[in-house]
Design a protein around this motif. Structure first.
Motif, mmCIF file in Angstrom:
data_model
loop_
_atom_site.group_PDB
_atom_site.id
_atom_site.type_symbol
_atom_site.label_atom_id
_atom_site.label_comp_id
_atom_site.label_asym_id
_atom_site.label_seq_id
_atom_site.Cartn_x
_atom_site.Cartn_y
_atom_site.Cartn_z
ATOM 1 N N GLY A 7 0.809 -1.211 0.000
ATOM 2 C CA GLY A 7 0.000 0.000 0.000
ATOM 3 C C GLY A 7 0.846 1.266 0.000
ATOM 4 O O GLY A 7 0.755 2.080 -0.896
ATOM 5 N N CYS A 8 1.705 1.417 1.004
ATOM 6 C CA CYS A 8 2.376 2.704 1.179
ATOM 7 C C CYS A 8 3.867 2.615 0.897
ATOM 8 O O CYS A 8 4.583 3.584 1.123
ATOM 9 C CB CYS A 8 2.142 3.210 2.599
ATOM 10 S SG CYS A 8 2.899 2.194 3.854
ATOM 11 N N GLU A 27 0.028 -0.440 9.701
ATOM 12 C CA GLU A 27 -0.716 0.811 9.603
ATOM 13 C C GLU A 27 -1.718 0.748 8.444
ATOM 14 O O GLU A 27 -2.868 1.155 8.574
ATOM 15 C CB GLU A 27 0.261 1.949 9.366
ATOM 16 C CG GLU A 27 -0.054 3.176 10.145
ATOM 17 C CD GLU A 27 1.170 4.055 10.195
ATOM 18 O OE1 GLU A 27 1.455 4.681 9.170
ATOM 19 O OE2 GLU A 27 1.847 4.081 11.239
ATOM 20 N N CYS A 28 -1.254 0.214 7.308
ATOM 21 C CA CYS A 28 -2.150 0.094 6.162
ATOM 22 C C CYS A 28 -3.250 -0.914 6.458
ATOM 23 O O CYS A 28 -4.379 -0.745 6.012
ATOM 24 C CB CYS A 28 -1.388 -0.327 4.919
ATOM 25 S SG CYS A 28 -0.367 0.980 4.263
ATOM 26 N N PHE A 38 -5.777 0.921 8.277
ATOM 27 C CA PHE A 38 -6.361 1.936 7.405
ATOM 28 C C PHE A 38 -7.297 1.311 6.370
ATOM 29 O O PHE A 38 -8.392 1.809 6.112
ATOM 30 C CB PHE A 38 -5.227 2.703 6.724
ATOM 31 C CG PHE A 38 -5.670 3.832 5.861
ATOM 32 C CD1 PHE A 38 -6.307 4.924 6.400
ATOM 33 C CD2 PHE A 38 -5.455 3.799 4.498
ATOM 34 C CE1 PHE A 38 -6.713 5.975 5.603
ATOM 35 C CE2 PHE A 38 -5.855 4.845 3.688
ATOM 36 C CZ PHE A 38 -6.493 5.928 4.243
ATOM 37 N N ILE A 39 -6.856 0.183 5.813
ATOM 38 C CA ILE A 39 -7.663 -0.467 4.776
ATOM 39 C C ILE A 39 -8.973 -0.984 5.367
ATOM 40 O O ILE A 39 -10.032 -0.836 4.772
ATOM 41 C CB ILE A 39 -6.867 -1.606 4.115
ATOM 42 C CG1 ILE A 39 -5.778 -1.023 3.221
ATOM 43 C CG2 ILE A 39 -7.783 -2.515 3.297
ATOM 44 C CD1 ILE A 39 -4.744 -2.014 2.782
#
Ligand code: ZN
Ligand code: ZN
Ligand code: ZN
Ligand code: ZN
Ligand code: ZN
Ligand code: ZN
Lengths: 328, 447
Positions: free
Chosen positions: B396-397, B430-431, B434-435
């Protein structure tokens, strides 16, 4: 105005669409790179990330927070090094991706993937450094995909939550309702490019100024966004619909069973709704009601709405592109 | 003030047993992993009045490097465990919700066991709750009722506009706590506010209750029976201690009951009520008619219904100004009701003239993620699961994963990798959060 701003660009790199476009990918990239350079030149600590949406996959092409290790050996004395780094990284990554022999050029590009990655990246940056005014610019050449409706809407809502502005530019092809809604719901601008030779000018005039100063300059706004819905049964655009309370499927007439979730509805409701229908028929007929000024209800407006068939929700198999105008 | 704190102490014995009961229940429901942790946690964080004075900024621990990483990880681990407990498959949920938030405005809310006072904390959390609730239930409506001086008091009328609801509790002075609370009066008032609602929408009452008494004009059990009949779900978050009638109200109406142990727990209990409740009865009767057609009574599913909704036309900003029907203000923007063509300021709403429910298609779309949630990612635990050619950065990031295993909290991956079961891409913690909590869409497979 004094704050630095973050820009994430999502590039639609669908080979099939670029092949049909009057603007070649090369000249598009040349103009885009000038725009990206302009963004990093505008403020010393402006940050930038570039994402590419390829058929069935999405990649990060460049991020200013992670500069590419392999600095070009032949540094050009006539070129500002950050520009050079950006330009060579983006072009190298794009050609590397497009030359991949496994690439199926006919599959539609993964705009959703690239958009969600951009959001993940912005989320990471804002947790770490507290970004001000982040924004995403989507440059698309593909038409709307009906099965991308829910993911795109979800991305729009998360962008709203992160206070990200989404700008959208449709370089080639018909207007996309999804991107129009994305821009509208996040306070960005949507631009449908009609004059391809002026691309750079459009980019700089519309998308370069950060959202904080857009109040004082005139950027294109849109006032004809379609908030009506398409029924799941015939893909007709309806202004009064019948909605299943369980799955929120929309129907143009009362049905005894929901075709999406198989819920049966009480007979009493059906009778009541059927009894009240004659009222709605006249208003459903567009010609019978006065239309507000400057809200054109052309066939084109009426037919471009996210049709979301029951099948595509349930198994996600509907990969066909939205047939624009299928309602008529 | 004195009297109140005395009553707390005298009830303490009683309370210990209920606390044990509550704990047993929580444990039964919770994941095994969570159990030991929960116990340890309860030991660290007793009921607020048992704890010595602690400032909120002291409870966040910095590590040697001065970062808050450990505390943040703790929060993430908690979120992950909560998601693992939730059913993975799509369940039916009530999308159209109607909630009456009942606030205790009695004198006992001035207790300072929760800082700054129970009352201020309640108002602060209620505001956060309302914002979050509207975010997740865009088609819902909230009304607010206060309990003060033995009466139920209408603080805010049922509304689908978060700003309007927040405005009704924005003035602290108007809500100044006084007198005794009356559960019966407040519930009756809430019930009358909801009696006209259609059956497919939920009717819920959420009571934030800080007292140990209720001062009722009649038999509260009669009120309870009517609530059961009217299918009203009552949930209570108590700030003081468990009262038998509160527990009974919640149990009989299939609501949730919880006693807040401290500020953080209060918030957890409250925010558990944000996502739309699953519709169990509906799921049962909505099975394909072939399998148990005989069992289904004729009105197959009273909770499911077909609703008539209008999709409005948005007037452009530059149109000729006209009066709106909701506030009688002259303005250009607005939405036209498709049935009666009257102009309303904001959607979603019920048309003030013809009563049609007016929504825009993005409002409907906002609820779809409850119906089609993202699958839970699996935490990579073993070395073997990290393939040698696995990506070295989050999908993701593009955060780089650690090369070697690090020590991790229970349920967290030592490699900081969480894998989507569909596209088999790895994401950072973290993702992952967030997802699942924000985007509701996997960047790898777009589902
Ligand atoms: Zn239809
Ligand atoms: Zn349905
Ligand atoms: Zn108004
Ligand atoms: Zn109306
Ligand atoms: Zn990540
Ligand atoms: Zn996936």
């Amino acid at each position: 105005m004094d704050n630095s701003s973050h820009l994430s660009v999502v590039l639609d790199l669908s080979p099939a669409q670029w092949y049909q476009s009057p603007l070649s990918l090369d000249s598009f990239l040349a103009q885009l790179l000038v725009f990206l350079n302009a963004h990093i030149a505008l403020k010393h600590d402006n940050s930038l990330a570039v994402f590419g949406a390829l058929p069935d996959k999405s990649v990060m092409l460049y991020a200013s927070s992670e500069p590419p290790m392999d600095t070009p050996a032949t540094s050009d004395p006539n070129c500002y090094p950050p520009f050079k780094r950006l330009d060579s990284a983006v072009t190298a990554r794009i050609s590397e991706q497009l030359e991949d022999p496994l690439l199926d050029v006919t599959t539609p590009s993964a705009i959703v993937g690239a958009l969600t990655k951009a959001l993940c990246y912005i989320n990471r940056l804002s947790v770490a450094t507290g970004l001000v005014d982040p924004r995403i610019l989507i440059l698309s050449v593909s038409p709307d995909l009906s099965n991308a409706y829910i993911p795109i809407m979800n991305s729009i809502f998360s962008a709203q939550k992160l206070k990200v502005t989404i700008d959208a530019g449709q370089i080639y092809g018909p207007d996309t309702v999804f991107l129009q809604q994305a821009a509208h719901l996040t306070g960005g601008s949507y631009l449908h490019l009609t004059e391809t030779s002026a691309l750079l000018q459009y980019l700089i005039m519309t998308f370069l100024p950060p959202p904080s100063i857009r109040k004082v300059i005139a950027v294109p706004t849109q006032d004809k966004i379609d908030f009506r819905a398409a029924c799941f049964c015939h893909k007709n655009i309806v202004d009064i619909g019948f909605v299943c309370s369980v799955c929120l499927s929309i129907f143009c007439q009362p049905t005894p069973v929901c075709s999406t979730c198989r819920t049966k509805f009480p007979i009493k409701t059906l009778q009541r709704l059927n009894a009240s229908r004659p009222l709605t028929i006249s208003s459903a007929n567009n010609s019978a009601r006065p239309t507000p000024v400057s809200t054109p209800r052309s066939a084109a407006t009426a037919a471009r709405h996210p049709p979301m068939s029951a099948e595509s929700i349930q198994n996600g198999s509907g990969t066909s592109a939205v047939a624009n105008g299928s309602g008529h | 003030m004195e009297v109140d704190s005395d009553s707390d102490i005298s009830l303490d014995l009683d309370h210990q047993s209920s606390k044990a009961k509550g704990k047993a229940k929580a444990k039964a429901a919770a994941d095994k992993k969570k159990a030991d942790k929960g116990k340890a946690k309860a030991k660290e964080q007793p009921y607020v009045w048992e704890a010595s004075f602690a400032r909120s900024w002291d409870t966040v621990q910095e590590d040697e490097a001065g970062s808050l990483q450990a505390s943040v990880e703790d929060l993430m681990a908690r979120g992950r465990r909560r998601r693992l407990l939730a059913p993975a498959s799509a369940i039916r949920r009530t999308i159209i919700r109607h909630l009456i938030l009942v606030l205790d405005l009695s004198a006992s809310m001035m207790d300072r066991d929760m800082r700054p006072t129970r009352f201020d904390l309640m108002l602060q959390y209620a505001r956060e709750f309302i914002s979050e609730w509207f975010d997740q239930n865009p088609l819902g409506q909230i009304g607010i009722v206060g309990m003060r001086a033995g009466l139920g008091e209408r603080v805010g009328a049922m509304s689908g506009n978060p700003q309007e609801v927040l405005k009704s509790i924005s003035d602290r002075v108007k809500l100044e706590p006084v007198g005794e609370p009356s559960l019966q009066n407040a519930i009756e008032m809430a019930r009358n506010n909801m009696s006209h609602l259609p059956t497919h929408s939920s009717r819920e009452i959420l009571i934030l209750f800080g007292s140990l008494t209720t001062c009722d004009p009649g038999n509260i059990h009669d009120t309870l029976d009517t609530c059961v009949q009217n299918k009203i779900r009552i949930s209570i978050v108590a700030l003081a201690a468990e009262m038998k009638i509160c527990r009974e109200l919640c149990d009989k109406t299939a609501g949730q009951f919880g006693v807040a142990m401290n500020e953080g727990h209060f918030k957890d209990l409250l925010f558990e009520l944000v996502p739309p409740p699953a519709q169990r009865a509906a799921a049962r009767s909505a099975r394909p008619s072939g399998t148990n057609a005989g069992l289904n009574p004729a009105p197959a599913n009273p909770a499911a219904d077909l609703m008539m909704m209008g999709f409005p036309t948005r007037l452009p900003d530059a149109s000729i100004p006209s009066l709106c029907v909701c506030h009688s203000e002259l303005k250009s923007q607005g939405f036209l009701c498709p049935r009666c063509l009257s102009k309303v300021c904001d959607v979603p709403t019920d048309c003030d003239v013809c009563g049609l429910m007016i929504v825009s298609s993005p409002h409907l779309a906002r609820s779809y993620h409850h119906l089609f949630p993202v699958k839970t990612f699996t935490a990579i635990m073993k070395d073997l699961d990290v393939a040698p050619d696995a990506a070295d950065a989050c999908h993701g990031c593009t955060r780089i994963f650690p090369e070697r295993a690090t020590n991790a909290k229970e349920g967290m991956s030592p490699f900081r990798r969480y894998r989507c079961p569909d596209c088999e891409n790895d994401f950072c913690s973290e993702c992952d959060v967030f997802i699942h909590d924000v985007i509701h869409c996997c960047p790898g497979c777009g589902k």
